[in-house]
Design a protein around this motif. Structure first.
Motif, mmCIF file in Angstrom:
data_model
loop_
_atom_site.group_PDB
_atom_site.id
_atom_site.type_symbol
_atom_site.label_atom_id
_atom_site.label_comp_id
_atom_site.label_asym_id
_atom_site.label_seq_id
_atom_site.Cartn_x
_atom_site.Cartn_y
_atom_site.Cartn_z
ATOM 1 N N ARG A 1 0.833 -1.197 0.000
ATOM 2 C CA ARG A 1 0.000 0.000 0.000
ATOM 3 C C ARG A 1 0.869 1.249 0.000
ATOM 4 O O ARG A 1 0.520 2.265 -0.570
ATOM 5 N N LEU B 1 -7.409 -0.906 0.415
ATOM 6 C CA LEU B 1 -7.781 -1.874 1.445
ATOM 7 C C LEU B 1 -9.196 -2.370 1.202
ATOM 8 O O LEU B 1 -9.475 -3.564 1.233
ATOM 9 N N ALA B 2 -10.091 -1.432 0.901
ATOM 10 C CA ALA B 2 -11.493 -1.775 0.724
ATOM 11 C C ALA B 2 -11.720 -2.553 -0.572
ATOM 12 O O ALA B 2 -12.584 -3.411 -0.652
ATOM 13 N N ASP B 3 -10.907 -2.261 -1.592
ATOM 14 C CA ASP B 3 -11.120 -2.892 -2.887
ATOM 15 C C ASP B 3 -10.710 -4.354 -2.901
ATOM 16 O O ASP B 3 -11.155 -5.112 -3.748
ATOM 17 N N GLY B 4 -9.860 -4.726 -1.964
ATOM 18 C CA GLY B 4 -9.397 -6.102 -1.969
ATOM 19 C C GLY B 4 -8.513 -6.360 -3.171
ATOM 20 O O GLY B 4 -7.903 -5.452 -3.719
#
Lengths: 231, 422
Positions: free
Chosen positions: B333, B414-417
């Motif tokens: 990230r 993070l949310a998108d995976g």
């Protein structure tokens, strides 16, 4: 029986509390095997792959990849694990639009010294070699912008990228759903053959049960997932 | 890091069109800021360089800035003059080393004519006490001799012995207001100084008196032309008035006392100014406008940096896919964060570089124009520390601005995976 490279037990995951997507008591991918995982769309396939790849974190349970319990690893270490040992193919739009075909194939090497070290010659030559094994030999084709390639060609470039540097695990998430039947069968055959040659375990996910015949073993996500939510 | 930098570069190249526009916005804002700053400091240095070695300038009472502007910079004109006897009084004061009278009010094809004494060429200094140098010829000697500045010679194509006709007042020569019956001859050409001296025609004080014989009422007497050159030469040509007096003191320490005594002169009212002080006064007036301009140009830079932010933010949605691909092949990230911050920083750096280049090209073009127009060379406008600081500041601001979209992508990844769910 070969050692498992991925071992999942008592896994639970919910995007939102109370809305569980995954509840899997036991799932294994063994070294070098080619496994077909069937699941309807929305059954949590992509979520499971995200967890195995270490991009998502399970709420509870154990996910062991190549002997490492992902829950105990820091995010950066999980990222390194993925970079070094995993190749990923998506359903479509697999390629970075501003990189060349070769640049896309060698992309994982920028993040993994280990996979870079696994290549004996130059990176570009290795990319060309993999692409030619997957049926992409035409130099004019390789010089094109990736957005100008057909979907089938794009998927092969993605396969070459997943395989470069010899990762132990290749994950493919509905890679053939945008292909017609002929292209689909050809793609699967090329991919499994290359996986066999490099010794990578292949985890192939699709909603299409008809593809199962191409693989060593098939698992139905609907059967192993007790959450059974269609979110 | 270098892997990410090359990715950032390739990503920018892929969006050339919009990136170029953003680059231009940053470049123009940087050029504006540097332009304002360089014009400010350049003009100050240029003005400050124009006169040195003269301790006091004496003239008729007016504003001190005004007196300085018309006596040294040939800007504006005198409202009143000083009588010749008063000049003699000043010149013979015991605390004064030298006093050079100057007389202004006529022009030659747009260049101002100044009557003075030959001593002027020895006493007038510019820059760091540099002397005037007569590049060709010699100081004026005869009544109708003229010594011209470098710009005058260059622009009018004059050389030694060129004849010239002066005109009354400061406009271009028009019918009935020229002194064509008293032609002058070029005897000397001064080396360039980068000051208004370059644009001045120097003649003797007596010459100024001579060409005004028959002009006593302020307009040309119809009989003026009938007075022959020989007759004029036979007149007493001692000037009745002068415009201002440049003064050098015997001892610098007496400057304030001398100035006070001249200012409170019993006879004719006078005004003495210290050139550097009058300049400082001028700058204190312009400083307000300068600061406003600088403030505005800093805001314009801020707008430029915000445009970087906007362009990256708007591209973020269509690049979600790209981010998840990068994540899938092993990017951390922090790599995603770094990628976007670097893109912003690169645009800031390149934009600022382009802006610095732009302003220096522009200054190289307009510098000579300013000098030709006002006789003031802009000094110290070459590449300097201010360019470097601006470059660093803009790049830094761009990096900080880039952190906003970078943080959004960081959160989103993070949310998108692993794969963006379309």
């Amino acid at each position: 029986m070969a050692e498992p490279v991925v071992s999942v037990s008592n896994l639970r995951f919910a995007w939102m509390p109370g809305n569980e997507v995954l509840d899997i008591s036991d799932f294994q991918l063994r070294a070098g095997e080619r496994l077909f995982l069937r699941g309807a769309s929305g059954s949590g396939k992509s979520t499971l792959l995200g967890i195995i790849a270490g991009v998502l974190e399970a709420d509870s349970g154990e996910v062991i990849v190549l002997g490492q319990d992902l829950a105990t690893l820091k995010p950066a270490v999980r990222d390194r694990l993925r970079a070094d040992h995993l190749g990923v193919i998506f359903q479509m739009f697999n390629l970075v639009p501003y990189l060349s075909v070769i640049g896309n194939v060698t992309l994982p090497l920028r993040f993994s010294p280990k996979r870079r070290a696994a290549i004996s010659g130059s990176e570009d030559d290795e990319a060309r070699r993999l692409l030619s094994r997957l049926g992409l030999t035409d130099e004019t084709l390789l010089a094109r912008r990736v957005s100008d390639l057909s979907v089938g060609q794009q998927q092969r470039v993605a396969a070459a990228r997943a395989l470069i540097g010899g990762p132990e695990i290749v994950i493919a998430d509905e890679p053939t759903s945008a292909l017609d039947a002929d292209a689909r069968d050809q793609f699967i055959d090329l991919l499994s053959e290359e996986a066999r040659r490099t010794g990578a375990a292949l985890l192939f996910v699709s909603h299409d049960a008809g593809l199962a015949t191409h693989f060593d073993r098939a698992v139905d996500l609907g059967e192993i997932n007790r959450a059974g939510v269609s979110a | 890091m270098s892997a990410i930098l090359s990715l950032a570069w390739q990503s920018l190249m892929n969006r050339k069109g919009s990136v170029l526009l953003t680059l231009l916005a940053v470049a123009l804002s940087v050029a504006l800021f540097l332009g304002v700053d360089k014009a400010r400091t350049g003009a100050r240095e240029g003005f400050g360089n124009t006169i040195s070695g003269t301790e006091l300038i004496v003239g008729a009472p007016t504003g001190s800035v005004n007196l300085l502007l018309y006596s040294v910079f040939r800007m504006g004109s005198a409202t009143a003059e000083i009588s010749w006897p008063t000049y003699q009084e000043i010149a013979t004061r015991p605390d004064i080393d030298w006093a050079v009278p100057i007389s202004l009010g006529d022009s030659h094809r747009g260049f101002r004519v100044m009557g003075t004494t030959p001593e002027y060429f020895d006493r007038y200094k510019f820059g760091r006490n540099q002397d005037l140098v007569i590049a060709q010829g010699e100081p004026f000697d005869d009544l109708f001799d003229a010594v011209i500045g470098a710009d005058v010679a260059r622009e009018l194509g004059y050389s030694i012995n060129s004849p010239m006709v002066l005109s009354h007042g400061l406009g271009q020569a028009d019918f009935g207001s020229s002194h064509e019956n008293r032609p002058f001859r070029v005897v000397g050409i001064l080396a360039p100084t980068g000051t208004p001296v370059d644009q001045t025609v120097h003649v003797s004080l007596e010459a100024i008196t001579a060409i005004h014989v028959g002009w006593e009422t302020g307009a040309k007497n119809p009989l003026a032309d009938s007075i022959s050159e020989e007759t004029v030469r036979s007149f007493d040509l001692t000037p009745k008035t002068v415009t201002a007096i440049l003064v050098g003191l015997k001892r610098k320490g007496t400057i304030l006392t001398t100035r006070r005594e001249i200012n409170t002169n019993k006879g004719e009212p006078l005004m003495a100014i210290i050139p550097s002080q009058a300049l400082a006064e001028l700058w204190s007036v312009t400083a307000i406008a300068e600061r406003a301009l600088l403030a505005v140009s800093i805001f314009v830079i801020a707008v430029g940096v915000v445009s970087i932010l906007t362009s990256i933010l708007t591209s973020l949605n269509e690049r979600r896919r790209e981010m998840s691909i990068l994540r899938a092949v092993g990017a951390r990230r922090s790599h995603i964060f770094t990628l976007l911050v670097l893109e912003a920083g690169l645009v800031g750096l390149l934009g600022a570089l382009l802006g610095v280049l732009l302003i220096h090209v522009l200054l190289a073009v307009i510098g000579p124009l300013v000098s030709a127009h006002y006789g003031i060379s802009l000094i110290g406008t070459g590449p300097g520390l201010i360019d470097l600081y601006t470059l660093l500041a803009v790049t830094g601001a761009a990096l900080v601005a880039g952190a906003i979209p970078a943080w959004m992508a960081f959160r989103r990844s993070l949310a998108d995976g692993l794969s963006l769910r379309l």
